[in-house]
Write an enzyme that holds these catalytic residues in place. Structure first.
Site, PDB file in Angstrom:
ATOM      1  N   LYS A 165       1.201   4.031   6.982  1.00  0.00           N
ATOM      2  CA  LYS A 165       0.547   4.914   6.005  1.00  0.00           C
ATOM      3  C   LYS A 165       1.163   6.303   6.122  1.00  0.00           C
ATOM      4  O   LYS A 165       1.917   6.597   7.041  1.00  0.00           O
ATOM      5  CB  LYS A 165      -0.959   5.025   6.283  1.00  0.00           C
ATOM      6  CG  LYS A 165      -1.710   3.721   6.284  1.00  0.00           C
ATOM      7  CD  LYS A 165      -2.023   3.217   4.903  1.00  0.00           C
ATOM      8  CE  LYS A 165      -2.701   1.877   4.937  1.00  0.00           C
ATOM      9  NZ  LYS A 165      -1.888   0.787   4.459  1.00  0.00           N
TER      10      LYS A 165
ATOM     11  N   SER B 142       0.808  -1.217   0.000  1.00  0.00           N
ATOM     12  CA  SER B 142       0.000   0.000   0.000  1.00  0.00           C
ATOM     13  C   SER B 142       0.840   1.266   0.000  1.00  0.00           C
ATOM     14  O   SER B 142       0.329   2.326  -0.315  1.00  0.00           O
ATOM     15  CB  SER B 142      -0.950   0.003   1.194  1.00  0.00           C
ATOM     16  OG  SER B 142      -0.258   0.328   2.360  1.00  0.00           O
TER      17      SER B 142
END
Lengths: 152, 202
Positions: B93, B44
């Site tokens: 993230k 991701s």
């Protein structure tokens, strides 16, 4: 005699401190680390203050009704103390008092979250305002009260 | 019973073991409150982290000190945080927005625009198609943030401080490094175009 023994131990200890200051400093650092780990992962003392738990004060992990200490979702530096109302999967009434939301509104507590509320509902900022709280923010369960300050 | 005999001079070997053992908590505290090394799994954060996940995983130094002690989390930082749905899982993230900012969300999120509440942040993966981020679970409390990615240790061709891994290469006006750098700038521009930073006057 007992007193003499303590005194002599102290004297020896002091002598040791002056003789090997570096070793003593290292031992202090190590002792601090042990204490920190214990406090962080096993249990420790916290001062509880504020009016949101006013009227009150189970060793089973996370049950409805337990008091928990959690990192505040609104401020990562602050800890809050609240009561567990709902576990993951429960449907809870958002605000029975009808103050923040209509008292008919119900929500589903998502996986890995808890619904927390202060006992003094009229003076508590809790899941009614910030919603379900992730379990990762829970720092511990309150097991016992050690002392109460006389004038809060 | 003297102090000295009691602590260290029982037996030479045992004293050695004991003093070695006493360093274990010091190391633990260093990794819990200071700096730690972890491997990053998943795609991701491509292309910033794990650009070639099938061949190797990135191993990075994570900085817990500036998060837990200084509470210093900024927009653009890559952070590791505990997943809101599962306390045992860490996600990596990028922080897009902090409290007070307004974010234009991406499809899975029900509302078009979100104002980030106090003490929360909006996190997203760099690769916006395959990521489990704030567009699914909403703004996260800053209390969930565990550490910041600081330094890449492995693979060796990207060894270095995180900020310099993309900008550090000498960029000529064409060729693949230039294209990579250009794509990076474009992505950054796109990300920041979706965030309205809260003005200091309010």
């Amino acid at each position: 005699m007992f007193r003499n023994q303590i005194l002599s131990t102290l004297r020896h200890g002091l002598g040791y401190c002056t003789k090997y200051p570096l070793t003593v400093a290292l031992r202090l650092v190590q002792g601090f680390c042990v204490a920190h780990l214990f406090n962080e992962y096993v249990g420790g003392f916290r001062l509880v203050q504020g009016p949101s738990m006013m009227p009150t004060f189970s060793p089973n992990p996370e049950m409805r009704g337990d008091l928990v200490v959690a990192v505040s979702p609104r401020d990562p530096r602050a800890l809050v103390c609240k009561r567990i109302i709902g576990l993951p999967g429960d449907v809870v009434c958002v605000d029975p008092t009808g103050e923040y939301a209509p008292s008919t509104e119900h929500v589903y507590v998502p996986k890995g979250h808890l619904w927390l509320m202060g006992d003094n509902a009229s003076w508590s900022r809790d899941s009614r305002t910030y919603g379900p709280v992730p379990m990762a923010l829970i720092r511990g369960i309150i097991v016992a009260r050690v002392s109460r300050r006389p004038h809060v | 019973m003297s102090f000295r005999r009691f602590t260290f001079h029982t037996s030479k070997n045992r004293g050695k073991w004991l003093s070695a053992l006493l360093w274990v908590p010091v190391g633990l505290v260093f990794t819990k409150c200071g700096y730690t090394v972890m491997a990053v799994r998943g795609t991701s954060m491509q292309p910033t982290l794990n650009p070639e996940p099938l061949i190797r995983r990135d191993i990075a130094v994570f900085d817990r000190y500036s998060v837990s002690s200084l509470h210093d989390v900024r927009r653009g930082d890559i952070v590791a945080f505990k997943s809101p749905g599962n306390a045992n899982e860490l996600l990596v993230k990028r922080v897009l927005a902090l409290e007070g900012d307004v974010v234009q969300t991406l499809p899975p999120y029900p509302d078009k625009e979100v104002t980030i509440p106090a003490g929360h942040s909006w996190v997203e993966g760099d690769e916006s198609f395959r990521t489990f981020d704030s567009n699914r679970f909403g703004p996260i409390p800053l209390g969930l943030v565990d550490s910041k990615v600081m330094f890449i240790l492995w693979p060796l061709n990207r060894f270095g401080w995180l900020s310099s891994t993309t900008g550090g290469e000498k960029i000529s006006s064409q060729g693949s490094p230039w294209r990579k750098g250009h794509a990076e700038v474009e992505r950054e521009r796109w990300r920041s175009s979706r965030v309205t930073v809260k003005s200091k006057l309010d």
